[in-house]
Each structure stands twice: as C-alpha cells, then as structure tokens.
Write a protein that holds these residues in place. Structure first.
Motif, PDB file in Angstrom:
ATOM      1  N   SER A 257      53.722  38.080  -1.735  1.00  0.00           N
ATOM      2  CA  SER A 257      54.723  37.950  -2.749  1.00  0.00           C
ATOM      3  C   SER A 257      56.018  38.316  -1.993  1.00  0.00           C
ATOM      4  O   SER A 257      56.266  38.908  -0.990  1.00  0.00           O
ATOM      5  CB  SER A 257      54.288  39.004  -3.783  1.00  0.00           C
ATOM      6  OG  SER A 257      54.546  40.357  -3.100  1.00  0.00           O
ATOM      7  N   VAL A 258      57.278  38.188  -3.128  1.00  0.00           N
ATOM      8  CA  VAL A 258      58.312  38.459  -2.223  1.00  0.00           C
ATOM      9  C   VAL A 258      58.465  39.816  -2.174  1.00  0.00           C
ATOM     10  O   VAL A 258      59.329  40.398  -1.307  1.00  0.00           O
ATOM     11  CB  VAL A 258      59.262  37.953  -3.479  1.00  0.00           C
ATOM     12  CG1 VAL A 258      60.873  38.421  -3.244  1.00  0.00           C
ATOM     13  CG2 VAL A 258      59.627  36.478  -3.622  1.00  0.00           C
ATOM     14  N   ALA A 259      57.806  40.697  -3.294  1.00  0.00           N
ATOM     15  CA  ALA A 259      57.911  42.232  -2.776  1.00  0.00           C
ATOM     16  C   ALA A 259      57.446  42.556  -1.747  1.00  0.00           C
ATOM     17  O   ALA A 259      58.021  43.275  -1.003  1.00  0.00           O
ATOM     18  CB  ALA A 259      57.056  42.898  -4.101  1.00  0.00           C
ATOM     19  N   ASP A 260      56.023  41.780  -0.983  1.00  0.00           N
ATOM     20  CA  ASP A 260      55.613  42.218   0.045  1.00  0.00           C
ATOM     21  C   ASP A 260      56.913  42.001   1.251  1.00  0.00           C
ATOM     22  O   ASP A 260      56.892  42.499   2.145  1.00  0.00           O
ATOM     23  CB  ASP A 260      54.430  41.370   0.326  1.00  0.00           C
ATOM     24  CG  ASP A 260      53.368  41.693  -0.482  1.00  0.00           C
ATOM     25  OD1 ASP A 260      53.254  42.872  -0.640  1.00  0.00           O
ATOM     26  OD2 ASP A 260      52.610  40.785  -0.591  1.00  0.00           O
ATOM     27  N   LEU A 261      57.619  40.827   1.053  1.00  0.00           N
ATOM     28  CA  LEU A 261      58.389  40.601   2.153  1.00  0.00           C
ATOM     29  C   LEU A 261      59.534  41.506   2.146  1.00  0.00           C
ATOM     30  O   LEU A 261      60.342  41.990   3.202  1.00  0.00           O
ATOM     31  CB  LEU A 261      59.078  39.135   2.059  1.00  0.00           C
ATOM     32  CG  LEU A 261      58.175  37.862   2.023  1.00  0.00           C
ATOM     33  CD1 LEU A 261      58.620  36.703   1.590  1.00  0.00           C
ATOM     34  CD2 LEU A 261      57.487  37.801   3.722  1.00  0.00           C
TER      35      LEU A 261
END
Length: 86
Positions: free
Chosen positions: A60-64
């Motif tokens: 996810s974008v949050a992971d990145l």
C-alpha cells in the motif's frame, strides 16, 4: 528507492544481510518488494528486524511511506506503476 537487476536468494539470512550492508540502508527501515512469490526471499529476510518483505500486488502507499528505503526489481517497478498509477 533501489532498483535491482534481480532479487534472488538461497534462503540464507546472511546472504541478504550482506546485500543490505553494500547499500546505505544498513539497518534502517527497509521494505523489499518482490514481483513474484519467491519463498527463498521471504525465508532469508524473516530474521532481519529492520526489513519487511511484501509482494508488489499487496503493498500500500502507507507501506511505501513508512519505510526509509525500498528495494525492488525492474519488473517490480513496472508492476507498481501499473497498480498505483504513473
């Protein structure tokens, strides 16, 4: 973002640790994105407390944003662009 030609492992943590030591990431928060379900990469990374492994299809974008460094392959970048948009 570090784009590698390939990301292969024999399942040994020492092997992956040596790879990270060659980059400035050392022991900082690192995300490794794999473009296929390579069991050996998961096995070799599970003992490295600073690194997480995810499939490009699951990230996810949050992971990145929550990792200081991201490692993937050229194919991984193409799949990520396709999934998240260019």
């Amino acid at each position: 973002l570090f784009v590698l030609g390939s990301l292969a492992s024999e399942g040994k943590t020492k092997e992956m640790k040596q790879m990270f030591d060659a980059f400035p990431s050392k022991t900082r928060s690192t995300l490794v994105l794999i473009d296929n379900a390579d069991v050996n990469v998961f096995l070799s990374m599970r003992n490295l407390s600073f690194a997480d492994v995810k499939s490009v299809t699951e990230v996810s974008v949050a992971d990145l944003l929550n990792h200081q460094y991201v490692f993937t392959t050229e194919q991984g970048v193409r799949l990520l662009e396709k999934r998240l948009g260019e």
